[in-house]
Design a protein around this motif. Structure first.
Motif, short mmCIF file in Angstrom:
data_model
loop_
_atom_site.label_atom_id
_atom_site.label_comp_id
_atom_site.label_asym_id
_atom_site.label_seq_id
_atom_site.Cartn_x
_atom_site.Cartn_y
_atom_site.Cartn_z
N VAL A 81 2.36 -1.88 12.11
CA VAL A 81 0.99 -2.39 12.06
C VAL A 81 0.11 -1.33 11.39
O VAL A 81 0.57 -0.25 11.05
CB VAL A 81 0.45 -2.77 13.46
CG1 VAL A 81 1.23 -3.93 14.04
CG2 VAL A 81 0.47 -1.59 14.41
N GLU A 82 -1.18 -1.63 11.23
CA GLU A 82 -2.07 -0.76 10.46
C GLU A 82 -2.52 0.50 11.19
O GLU A 82 -3.13 1.38 10.58
CB GLU A 82 -3.31 -1.55 10.04
CG GLU A 82 -2.99 -2.69 9.10
CD GLU A 82 -4.22 -3.52 8.78
OE1 GLU A 82 -5.31 -3.22 9.27
OE2 GLU A 82 -4.06 -4.49 8.02
N THR A 83 -2.26 0.58 12.48
CA THR A 83 -2.70 1.74 13.26
C THR A 83 -1.57 2.18 14.18
O THR A 83 -0.54 1.52 14.31
CB THR A 83 -3.92 1.38 14.14
OG1 THR A 83 -3.53 0.35 15.05
CG2 THR A 83 -5.09 0.92 13.30
N ILE A 84 -1.81 3.30 14.83
CA ILE A 84 -0.91 3.78 15.87
C ILE A 84 -1.76 3.91 17.13
O ILE A 84 -2.74 4.67 17.13
CB ILE A 84 -0.25 5.12 15.48
CG1 ILE A 84 0.62 4.89 14.24
CG2 ILE A 84 0.55 5.68 16.64
CD1 ILE A 84 1.27 6.12 13.69
N PRO A 85 -1.43 3.16 18.17
CA PRO A 85 -2.24 3.20 19.39
C PRO A 85 -2.44 4.63 19.90
O PRO A 85 -1.51 5.42 19.95
CB PRO A 85 -1.42 2.37 20.38
CG PRO A 85 -0.63 1.44 19.51
CD PRO A 85 -0.29 2.24 18.29
N GLY A 127 5.86 1.90 3.24
CA GLY A 127 4.72 1.96 4.14
C GLY A 127 3.66 2.89 3.57
O GLY A 127 3.81 3.41 2.46
N THR A 128 2.62 3.12 4.34
CA THR A 128 1.53 3.99 3.93
C THR A 128 1.61 5.29 4.74
O THR A 128 1.52 5.26 5.97
CB THR A 128 0.16 3.31 4.17
OG1 THR A 128 0.15 2.08 3.44
CG2 THR A 128 -0.97 4.20 3.69
N ALA A 129 1.74 6.40 4.04
CA ALA A 129 1.79 7.71 4.69
C ALA A 129 0.38 8.13 5.07
O ALA A 129 -0.54 8.04 4.25
CB ALA A 129 2.42 8.74 3.75
N VAL A 130 0.22 8.55 6.32
CA VAL A 130 -1.09 8.94 6.81
C VAL A 130 -0.98 10.19 7.67
O VAL A 130 0.11 10.57 8.12
CB VAL A 130 -1.77 7.82 7.64
CG1 VAL A 130 -2.04 6.60 6.77
CG2 VAL A 130 -0.92 7.44 8.84
N GLU A 131 -2.12 10.80 7.91
CA GLU A 131 -2.20 11.89 8.89
C GLU A 131 -3.01 11.35 10.05
O GLU A 131 -4.09 10.79 9.85
CB GLU A 131 -2.89 13.10 8.28
CG GLU A 131 -2.91 14.30 9.19
CD GLU A 131 -3.53 15.52 8.51
OE1 GLU A 131 -4.03 16.38 9.25
OE2 GLU A 131 -3.53 15.58 7.27
#
Length: 106
Positions: A6-10, A98-102
């Motif tokens: 999903v678009e976020t990480i809880p 996927g989209t790599a994020v910090e």
């Protein structure tokens, strides 16, 4: 490395986007495994040889995607998706992206 489909990480907040990352692998089946799996399939039940092949393939593709994300400085990948395609007779590609994020704690 945190992975999410999903678009976020809880419980986390995205503080930086690093862009799309990918991982893929192409696997060919071994004809003796094909023969044995065909015989087992004739009688029904799980084809464990293929299940193991798919599991190993998925793990290798994920590992390659995670390594790319780490090189970009990311600690998570969101919107993870899988795709497959036939490359040639008897071989298939498993592609993950996927989209790599910090992320940081929310």
């Amino acid at each position: 490395m945190l992975l999410s489909n999903v678009e976020t990480i809880p419980g986390k907040r995205i503080v930086r986007h690093h862009g799309m990352v990918t991982g893929s692998t192409v696997r060919a089946r071994f004809f003796l495994i094909d023969l044995w799996q065909w015989i087992k399939g004739f009688f029904g039940g799980e084809l464990k040889g293929y299940s193991k092949l798919i599991g190993d393939t998925r793990q290798q593709a994920l590992k390659r995607m995670e390594e790319q994300a780490e090189r970009l400085g990311a600690n998570a990948v969101v919107n993870v998706r899988f795709a497959t395609s036939t490359v040639s007779l008897g071989s298939s590609e498993l592609y993950v992206y996927g989209t790599a994020v910090e992320v940081v704690d929310a």
